[in-house]
Design a protein around this motif. Structure first.
Motif, PDB file in Angstrom:
ATOM      1  N   VAL A  71       0.769  -1.242  -0.090  1.00  0.00           N
ATOM      2  CA  VAL A  71      -0.126   0.027  -0.041  1.00  0.00           C
ATOM      3  C   VAL A  71       0.753   1.036   0.019  1.00  0.00           C
ATOM      4  N   THR A  72       1.914   1.194   0.843  1.00  0.00           N
ATOM      5  CA  THR A  72       2.733   2.428   0.885  1.00  0.00           C
ATOM      6  C   THR A  72       3.472   2.689  -0.346  1.00  0.00           C
ATOM      7  N   ILE A  73       4.022   1.681  -0.822  1.00  0.00           N
ATOM      8  CA  ILE A  73       4.829   1.916  -2.070  1.00  0.00           C
ATOM      9  C   ILE A  73       3.900   2.241  -3.447  1.00  0.00           C
ATOM     10  N   ALA A  74       2.682   1.572  -3.541  1.00  0.00           N
ATOM     11  CA  ALA A  74       1.848   2.056  -4.371  1.00  0.00           C
ATOM     12  C   ALA A  74       1.266   3.435  -4.419  1.00  0.00           C
ATOM     13  N   ALA A  75       1.038   3.969  -3.072  1.00  0.00           N
ATOM     14  CA  ALA A  75       0.662   5.172  -2.744  1.00  0.00           C
ATOM     15  C   ALA A  75       1.791   6.363  -2.882  1.00  0.00           C
ATOM     16  N   THR A  76       3.050   5.799  -2.697  1.00  0.00           N
ATOM     17  CA  THR A  76       4.034   6.960  -2.861  1.00  0.00           C
ATOM     18  C   THR A  76       4.402   6.950  -4.221  1.00  0.00           C
ATOM     19  N   LEU A  77       4.280   6.090  -5.161  1.00  0.00           N
ATOM     20  CA  LEU A  77       4.683   5.919  -6.396  1.00  0.00           C
ATOM     21  C   LEU A  77       3.463   6.741  -7.231  1.00  0.00           C
ATOM     22  N   GLY A  78       2.204   6.741  -6.564  1.00  0.00           N
ATOM     23  CA  GLY A  78       1.230   7.437  -7.409  1.00  0.00           C
ATOM     24  C   GLY A  78       0.413   6.457  -8.307  1.00  0.00           C
ATOM     25  N   THR A  79       0.637   5.281  -8.216  1.00  0.00           N
ATOM     26  CA  THR A  79      -0.031   4.332  -9.105  1.00  0.00           C
ATOM     27  C   THR A  79      -1.600   3.805  -8.447  1.00  0.00           C
ATOM     28  N   LEU A  80      -2.347   4.663  -8.800  1.00  0.00           N
ATOM     29  CA  LEU A  80      -3.547   4.768  -8.185  1.00  0.00           C
ATOM     30  C   LEU A  80      -4.400   3.420  -8.366  1.00  0.00           C
ATOM     31  N   GLU A  81      -4.568   2.703  -9.691  1.00  0.00           N
ATOM     32  CA  GLU A  81      -5.302   1.690  -9.840  1.00  0.00           C
ATOM     33  C   GLU A  81      -4.569   0.309  -9.159  1.00  0.00           C
ATOM     34  N   PRO A  82      -3.238   0.344  -9.146  1.00  0.00           N
ATOM     35  CA  PRO A  82      -2.604  -0.574  -8.374  1.00  0.00           C
ATOM     36  C   PRO A  82      -2.536  -0.612  -6.808  1.00  0.00           C
ATOM     37  N   LEU A  83      -2.684   0.823  -6.404  1.00  0.00           N
ATOM     38  CA  LEU A  83      -3.083   0.912  -5.008  1.00  0.00           C
ATOM     39  C   LEU A  83      -4.320   0.458  -4.668  1.00  0.00           C
ATOM     40  N   ARG A  84      -5.125   0.533  -5.384  1.00  0.00           N
ATOM     41  CA  ARG A  84      -6.871   0.094  -5.074  1.00  0.00           C
ATOM     42  C   ARG A  84      -6.586  -1.666  -4.853  1.00  0.00           C
ATOM     43  N   GLY A  85      -5.910  -2.104  -5.563  1.00  0.00           N
ATOM     44  CA  GLY A  85      -5.876  -3.719  -5.412  1.00  0.00           C
ATOM     45  C   GLY A  85      -5.041  -3.805  -4.142  1.00  0.00           C
ATOM     46  N   GLN A  86      -3.908  -3.028  -3.896  1.00  0.00           N
ATOM     47  CA  GLN A  86      -3.162  -3.201  -2.665  1.00  0.00           C
ATOM     48  C   GLN A  86      -4.045  -2.870  -1.466  1.00  0.00           C
ATOM     49  N   LEU A  87      -4.655  -1.908  -1.422  1.00  0.00           N
ATOM     50  CA  LEU A  87      -5.833  -1.785  -0.308  1.00  0.00           C
ATOM     51  C   LEU A  87      -6.505  -2.928  -0.124  1.00  0.00           C
ATOM     52  N   ALA A 113       2.229  16.145   0.825  1.00  0.00           N
ATOM     53  CA  ALA A 113       0.695  15.923   1.015  1.00  0.00           C
ATOM     54  C   ALA A 113      -0.147  15.647  -0.410  1.00  0.00           C
ATOM     55  N   ALA A 114       0.314  16.164  -1.367  1.00  0.00           N
ATOM     56  CA  ALA A 114      -0.455  16.086  -2.736  1.00  0.00           C
ATOM     57  C   ALA A 114      -0.560  14.627  -3.077  1.00  0.00           C
ATOM     58  N   ARG A 115       0.720  13.939  -2.669  1.00  0.00           N
ATOM     59  CA  ARG A 115       0.623  12.596  -3.181  1.00  0.00           C
ATOM     60  C   ARG A 115      -0.373  11.853  -2.275  1.00  0.00           C
ATOM     61  N   ALA A 116      -0.110  11.913  -0.994  1.00  0.00           N
ATOM     62  CA  ALA A 116      -0.606  11.294   0.006  1.00  0.00           C
ATOM     63  C   ALA A 116      -2.355  11.473   0.010  1.00  0.00           C
ATOM     64  N   PHE A 117      -2.694  12.890  -0.277  1.00  0.00           N
ATOM     65  CA  PHE A 117      -4.181  12.849  -0.555  1.00  0.00           C
ATOM     66  C   PHE A 117      -4.845  12.309  -1.600  1.00  0.00           C
ATOM     67  N   GLU A 118      -4.021  12.333  -2.803  1.00  0.00           N
ATOM     68  CA  GLU A 118      -4.452  11.720  -3.984  1.00  0.00           C
ATOM     69  C   GLU A 118      -4.721  10.106  -3.865  1.00  0.00           C
ATOM     70  N   GLY A 119      -3.849   9.592  -3.052  1.00  0.00           N
ATOM     71  CA  GLY A 119      -3.777   8.032  -2.673  1.00  0.00           C
ATOM     72  C   GLY A 119      -5.091   7.803  -1.674  1.00  0.00           C
ATOM     73  N   TYR A 120      -4.926   8.766  -0.829  1.00  0.00           N
ATOM     74  CA  TYR A 120      -6.169   8.547   0.409  1.00  0.00           C
ATOM     75  C   TYR A 120      -7.423   8.391  -0.302  1.00  0.00           C
ATOM     76  N   GLN A 121      -7.649   9.126  -1.193  1.00  0.00           N
ATOM     77  CA  GLN A 121      -9.038   9.413  -1.977  1.00  0.00           C
ATOM     78  C   GLN A 121      -9.241   8.052  -2.444  1.00  0.00           C
ATOM     79  N   VAL A 122      -8.357   7.210  -2.967  1.00  0.00           N
ATOM     80  CA  VAL A 122      -8.738   5.859  -3.205  1.00  0.00           C
ATOM     81  C   VAL A 122      -8.805   4.996  -2.141  1.00  0.00           C
ATOM     82  N   ALA A 123      -8.099   5.266  -1.123  1.00  0.00           N
ATOM     83  CA  ALA A 123      -8.560   4.328   0.201  1.00  0.00           C
ATOM     84  C   ALA A 123      -9.950   4.669   0.746  1.00  0.00           C
ATOM     85  N   LEU A 124     -10.233   5.873   0.611  1.00  0.00           N
ATOM     86  CA  LEU A 124     -11.570   6.021   1.136  1.00  0.00           C
ATOM     87  C   LEU A 124     -12.529   5.307   0.139  1.00  0.00           C
TER      88      LEU A 124
END
Length: 134
Positions: A71-87, A113-124
């Motif tokens: 989750v941390t890697i995908a969010a940090t890289l900004g890979t949003l669809e892979p982040l969805r799967g990792q979540l 903050a920008a990278r974290a907020f973008e990924g956090y929207q996927v988490a939500l």
């Protein structure tokens, strides 16, 4: 013989992915419009390496830890669809929503903050999806 071994490894990787994700991966692996034939090779190699070689290595890092790292890697890289799967994998394997939020707090501190907020929207979105499934 190698073809049988490759087929066995691919099938095992798909089974691991299903166990982690809670769904089969095949729907994401179908050929795309205009995709060249070697696209299937890429998808097979990536699937076997990720779900056949990396995820099963639980001797030192357990699946839960790997899930939170992923989750941390995908969010940090900004890979949003892979982040969805990792979540999804993380939540399916014992990582709590609170731990994921803490990971995003740490991501914000180190990746911005920008990278974290973008990924956090996927988490939500994934939190909402899981709440509806419960």
């Amino acid at each position: 013989m190698a073809d049988q071994d490759e087929e066995r490894d691919y099938a095992a990787a798909l089974d691991t992915a299903e166990r982690l994700l809670g769904m089969r991966l095949e729907r994401f692996l179908q050929p795309g419009v205009g995709e060249p034939s070697n696209g299937a090779d890429f998808k097979r190699l990536a699937t076997v390496h990720t779900f056949g070689d990396a995820w099963p290595r639980t001797d030192v890092l357990d699946t839960r830890t790997r899930a939170l790292l992923s989750v941390t890697i995908a969010a940090t890289l900004g890979t949003l669809e892979p982040l969805r799967g990792q979540l999804r994998i993380a939540l399916n394997n014992g990582v709590t929503r609170e731990e994921i939020v803490e990971a995003f707090i740490h991501i914000e501190a180190y990746a911005g903050a920008a990278r974290a907020f973008e990924g956090y929207q996927v988490a939500l979105q994934v939190f909402e999806e899981k709440a509806k499934d419960a």
